[in-house]
Design a protein around this motif. Structure first.
Motif, PDB file in Angstrom:
ATOM      1  N   ARG A 110      41.603  52.778  12.978  1.00  8.41           N
ATOM      2  CA  ARG A 110      40.182  52.457  12.884  1.00  8.41           C
ATOM      3  C   ARG A 110      39.482  53.423  11.925  1.00  8.41           C
ATOM      4  O   ARG A 110      39.708  54.636  11.965  1.00  8.41           O
ATOM      5  CB  ARG A 110      39.536  52.528  14.275  1.00  8.41           C
ATOM      6  CG  ARG A 110      38.085  52.077  14.301  1.00  8.41           C
ATOM      7  CD  ARG A 110      37.584  51.896  15.730  1.00  8.41           C
ATOM      8  NE  ARG A 110      36.159  51.672  15.784  1.00  8.41           N
ATOM      9  CZ  ARG A 110      35.560  50.499  15.545  1.00  8.41           C
ATOM     10  NH1 ARG A 110      36.305  49.453  15.239  1.00  8.41           N
ATOM     11  NH2 ARG A 110      34.256  50.375  15.626  1.00  8.41           N
ATOM     12  N   ALA A 115      37.728  54.484  18.216  1.00  7.61           N
ATOM     13  CA  ALA A 115      38.726  55.265  17.485  1.00  7.61           C
ATOM     14  C   ALA A 115      39.302  56.361  18.379  1.00  7.61           C
ATOM     15  O   ALA A 115      40.512  56.638  18.349  1.00  7.61           O
ATOM     16  CB  ALA A 115      38.101  55.874  16.238  1.00  7.61           C
ATOM     17  N   GLU A 156      41.855  54.947  20.685  1.00  8.95           N
ATOM     18  CA  GLU A 156      43.074  54.653  19.937  1.00  8.95           C
ATOM     19  C   GLU A 156      43.884  55.926  19.699  1.00  8.95           C
ATOM     20  O   GLU A 156      45.112  55.959  19.918  1.00  8.95           O
ATOM     21  CB  GLU A 156      42.702  54.000  18.600  1.00  8.95           C
ATOM     22  CG  GLU A 156      43.886  53.608  17.732  1.00  8.95           C
ATOM     23  CD  GLU A 156      43.446  53.075  16.365  1.00  8.95           C
ATOM     24  OE1 GLU A 156      44.230  53.229  15.414  1.00  8.95           O
ATOM     25  OE2 GLU A 156      42.325  52.528  16.261  1.00  8.95           O
TER      26      GLU A 156
END
Length: 254
Positions: free
Chosen positions: A215, A222, A225
């Protein structure tokens, strides 16, 4: 690199940067000035709050905050009267001003009087796999007192989409005991496994180059992730890799 090669590479970088030499140029040195838990967690929170911009300026201004509190932060928070806050009026660090500082002092007193202290707030709302919902609840508790709306921007909310870099860094300082003398590990009621990486431009760019973050924005999505990837490499201490990512970005220009 496959995941095992990447883990080996990053583990080496953790050892390189997660040591006392890191302290001299980092705001984590501010809570290290104190031995009383409450003093350290208060100045750590304030230092982390203003931790954006030039690192030398951050450290110098955090030390000014300590001086304005008479070098006894917990005592100042708990015993201050309104006139004790007047010298704070001239403080400024970027958009954090004296009015914000005074509000933070009042909010901290409220937390110690009514919510079992800073650790107590986060511990009460922790989840096994994430402290991001606890940060959201902390912000609600913090601003239960009367305050100006502008001051709210200085406490990030992950559930509103923020990566909450500064408060995640603060939580790393308080919760993670690295046995290397950098992170303080003062809070024993919260597991380091629930910590999230302090995601900023440096760690984000390095993570993308290493392929563990796709991302483009440095936001809450983000962070989720990146956290998932770091937990694959070390589920019990995922944010140790903050030292590797930050060191590679800031000190090595990776």
């Amino acid at each position: 690199m496959d995941i095992l090669e990447l883990k080996s590479f990053l583990d080496e970088k953790v050892l390189q940067y997660n040591n006392p030499n890191f302290i001299e140029s980092d705001p984590v040195q501010i809570p290290h000035l104190f031995t009383l838990k409450e003093d350290a967690e208060i100045v750590g929170f304030l230092a982390a709050t203003i931790a954006w911009g030039n690192r030398k300026m951050i450290i110098n201004n955090a030390k000014k905050m300590v001086t304005l509190m008479g070098s006894s932060p917990y005592d100042f928070v708990m015993t201050h009267k309104e006139h004790h806050l007047e010298p704070l009026e001239n403080f400024v660090h970027r958009t954090f001003n004296g009015g914000d500082f005074a509000t933070f002092i009042k909010a901290l007193k409220h937390i110690y009087l009514n919510h079992n202290g800073l650790e107590g707030v986060f511990a009460a709302h922790q989840q096994n796999d994430s402290l991001q919902p606890a940060i959201n609840q902390f912000k609600k508790v913090f601003f239960e007192i009367e305050h100006q709306n502008r001051t709210q921007k200085h406490v990030s909310d992950p559930l509103a989409g923020s990566a909450a870099k500064r408060i995640n860094m603060y939580l790393r300082w308080m919760i993670r005991n690295d046995n290397a003398g950098v992170d303080l590990g003062l809070w024993k009621t919260i597991s380091p496994a629930a910590l999230s990486c302090p995601l900023d431009v440096h760690s984000g760019n390095v993570a993308r180059k290493l392929g563990i973050l796709l991302r483009k924005q440095n936001d809450a999505r983000a962070l989720a992730e990146l956290d998932a990837q770091l937990r694959l490499m070390d589920a019990t201490d995922p944010v140790k890799y903050d030292f590797a990512l930050f060191g590679l970005g800031v000190f090595e220009g990776f």
